[in-house]
Design an enzyme around this catalytic site. Structure first.
Site, PDB file in Angstrom:
ATOM      1  CD  GLU A 212     -13.695  -4.904  -6.500  1.00  0.00           C
ATOM      2  OE1 GLU A 212     -12.625  -5.666  -6.980  1.00  0.00           O
ATOM      3  OE2 GLU A 212     -14.655  -5.115  -5.688  1.00  0.00           O
TER       4      GLU A 212
ATOM      5  CG  LEU B 202       1.386 -11.565  -0.238  1.00  0.00           C
ATOM      6  CD1 LEU B 202       1.099 -10.593  -1.535  1.00  0.00           C
ATOM      7  CD2 LEU B 202       1.798 -13.123  -0.965  1.00  0.00           C
TER       8      LEU B 202
ATOM      9  NE  ARG C 204      -2.381 -18.911   1.981  1.00  0.00           N
ATOM     10  CZ  ARG C 204      -2.904 -19.410   3.043  1.00  0.00           C
ATOM     11  NH1 ARG C 204      -4.155 -19.711   3.229  1.00  0.00           N
ATOM     12  NH2 ARG C 204      -2.208 -19.848   3.961  1.00  0.00           N
TER      13      ARG C 204
ATOM     14  CG  HIS D  31      -9.264  -3.603   0.220  1.00  0.00           C
ATOM     15  ND1 HIS D  31      -9.328  -4.754   0.543  1.00  0.00           N
ATOM     16  CD2 HIS D  31     -10.441  -2.565   0.680  1.00  0.00           C
ATOM     17  CE1 HIS D  31     -10.004  -4.589   1.711  1.00  0.00           C
ATOM     18  NE2 HIS D  31     -10.648  -3.586   1.976  1.00  0.00           N
TER      19      HIS D  31
END
Ligand code: GAR
Length: 218
Positions: free
Chosen positions: A178, A97, A95, A113
């Site tokens: 990651e 922000l 989402r 990311h």
């Protein structure tokens, strides 16, 4: 000396493999943070199950139940505060922000990311990296600022792009990195070793830099 762990809230929208890597790292006795809450905007996010089984508090704040973004974010913020959260980690939280929410957590909110920022902000980063023909791709953990996929960078990992790579194959190698860099970044931030100085994050006790990464090797 007393040792107090920072309380972390992890925000997820899906399978939560990065959240899992944070939970696993935080099991170490000397890790400077504990995962106090896993919060999802999606009720059936796969990662919630894992967190519950680990005995971690979970919460769902479903954005679809709110008329506007602000109401959704106020509810999330209240939940985070109620759990005593001090650092927020976005881990596949899909989402956007608002500046209001980002401001509440400025300097205390990280995002991961799947690209070497500032290249390939946004979605479909692996396919776009292949289209552009880059030789080195990767992942970034950064502090969150109002602008999307921007903000002071804490840790990056570089991954060579191989002949014949597909977005899936490249993405899998990036994801493995990651899972290494998010726990490292959280450790640096929670311990106070990483500090924002202007556009850059300075890391105390950084080891001497290695030589440049070359790919393909000469
Ligand atoms: C991860 O690759 C993360 O970097 C990416 O979504 C995936 C979530 O996987 N995040 C973004 O693209 C944010 N713009 P996970 O749920 O298994 O951690």
């Amino acid at each position: 000396m007393t040792f107090s762990r920072k309380r972390v809230g992890v925000l997820i929208s899906g399978r939560g493999s990065n959240m899992r890597s944070l939970v696993e790292a935080a099991r170490a006795e000397n890790f400077p943070a504990e995962i106090a809450l896993v919060l999802s905007n999606v009720a059936d996010a796969g990662g919630l199950d894992f967190a519950q089984k680990q005995g971690i508090a979970t919460a769902v704040v479903d954005h679809k139940l709110f008329g506007d973004r602000e109401g959704f974010e106020r509810a999330m913020n209240e939940t985070l505060v109620a759990h005593g959260v001090e650092i927020v980690c976005l881990a596949g939280f899909m989402r956007l922000l608002t500046p209001w929410f980002v401001e509440q957590w400025r300097g205390r909110m990280l995002n991961i990311h799947p690209a070497l920022l500032p290249s390939f902000r946004g979605l479909h980063t692996h396919a776009r990296a292949l289209e552009e023909g880059v030789k080195i791709h990767g992942a970034t953990v950064h502090f969150v600022v109002p602008e999307l996929d921007a903000g002071p960078i804490v840790v990056q990992a570089a991954v060579p792009v191989l002949d014949g790579d597909t977005p899936e194959a490249l993405g899998a190698r990036v994801l493995a990195q990651e899972h290494r860099i998010y726990p490292l970044a959280l450790k640096l931030v929670a311990s106070g070793a990483a500090r924002i100085e202007g556009a850059r994050v300075r890391v105390e006790g950084e080891p001497e830099a290695p030589d440049a990464l070359l790919w393909p090797r000469a």
